[in-house]
Design an enzyme around this catalytic site. Sequence first.
Site, short mmCIF file in Angstrom:
data_model
loop_
_atom_site.label_atom_id
_atom_site.label_comp_id
_atom_site.label_asym_id
_atom_site.label_seq_id
_atom_site.Cartn_x
_atom_site.Cartn_y
_atom_site.Cartn_z
CE LYS A 167 -3.31 -2.98 0.55
NZ LYS A 167 -2.58 -4.22 0.31
C1 LIG Z 1 -9.16 -5.11 -0.57
C2 LIG Z 1 -8.26 -5.68 0.49
N1 LIG Z 1 -8.78 -6.00 1.69
C3 LIG Z 1 -8.02 -6.50 2.68
C4 LIG Z 1 -6.67 -6.70 2.51
C5 LIG Z 1 -5.86 -7.28 3.64
O1 LIG Z 1 -4.94 -6.34 4.13
P1 LIG Z 1 -3.82 -6.79 5.19
O2 LIG Z 1 -2.73 -7.43 4.42
O3 LIG Z 1 -3.38 -5.50 5.83
O4 LIG Z 1 -4.47 -7.71 6.16
C6 LIG Z 1 -6.07 -6.37 1.29
C7 LIG Z 1 -4.65 -6.60 1.08
O5 LIG Z 1 -4.11 -6.48 0.02
C8 LIG Z 1 -6.89 -5.86 0.25
O6 LIG Z 1 -6.38 -5.54 -0.95
#
Ligand SMILES: Cc1ncc(COP(=O)(O)O)c(C=O)c1O
Length: 376
Positions: free
Chosen positions: A182
């Site tokens: 991100k």
């Molecule tokens: C749309 C979406 N939701 C949730 C997540 C999960 O994020 P995290 O890796 O911080 O748990 C991601 C990760 O790429 C994502 O793209």
Amino acid sequence: MSTIPVMIPWLGEEEALAAAEAVRSGWVAQGPRVAEFERAFAEHLGVPHAVAVSSCTTALHLALIGAGVGPGDEVVVPSLSFVATANAVTYVGAVPVFADVDATTGNLTPATVEPLLTGRTRAVIAVDQGGVPVDLDGLRELVEPRGATVVEDAACAAGSVYRGLPVGGTAALAAYSFHPRKLLTTGEGGMVTCRDGALAARLRRLREHGMSVSAADRHAAKGGAGRLETYDEIGFNYRMTDIQAAIGLVQLRKLPAMVARRRERAERYRELLAGTGARLVADPVHGSTNYQSCWLLLPDTAPDSRTVLDALAAEGVSARRGIMAAHLEAPYKGTARVPLPVTELLTRRSLILPLYHALTERQQDRVVDALRAALG
Ligand SMILES: Cc1ncc(COP(=O)(O)O)c(C=O)c1O
């Protein structure tokens, strides 16, 4: 020839110093820097409450609990999303119901969601896919009169704008990711935001084992029987550390510059790709994207995306396949209730180009040259 990666986080000396200061302070678990990061993030979004957690996955888990979703409920989600979106629904014992998405934004719309609403629908997770803001208002107008909540999965969207406000700024509940793919990263990390004070207090307890008094507050009170905690419901260890929050505070200050650079580089990609037939993701009418994922849809004449990815890799360009479709993966195979043609097209025929703060024009030229050659 050095490989051009798909993403490099923009981290520097300032983040290193901030992390070192947290270490030197002796307070490395959730403490004053987490509280400061929460205040700064809430202020950035213009929301009353932000609760820092260990990832966006855990933020989504807590958001669904906060929305009252539990066993027997249904939650409408886009299949076209990282699998964590659907998994969070499964964690609370509810059923993810997969809806199709709009072909240009990659996001849910009232038209794709409405046929899937039933008496059991307790929530909809609206994802800002790849940073492109979802049209939240239309979904809320559809869903809220039925007593369901729209939870915004803004994992990719810190720095994106929806109707003139930061994405998530108007949501009842929104979840963010600070994973290194991100723009704003804390290594791992996440945030859940909400507008209701009692709900925020519950989310704070849930991220810390359900404790009625946080470890930081007990420390500040220097012990004493008045500060003894109770555990009134089952919680989790979803805490962020002060080392992560120290990095996050620096990254948050850099976010506007990150977004500006990405938007400028994405426009340059658009110009360089003119005439190839490839369609690059763009701003929707209701907002602007931070280009967290700079995805493009291959033209009909192009080879399959695997062949294109291999050709790019052979030229030292590390692109990625398009956003995944959860309903095609083992845990959710065969569960889609309606055909998902747009989702299947986008996941099969799109790919994600390298885009990061330090990407040079020369590197971009190399990416485009390799892509043009691969498209034939
Ligand atoms: C749309 C979406 N939701 C949730 C997540 C999960 O994020 P995290 O890796 O911080 O748990 C991601 C990760 O790429 C994502 O793209």
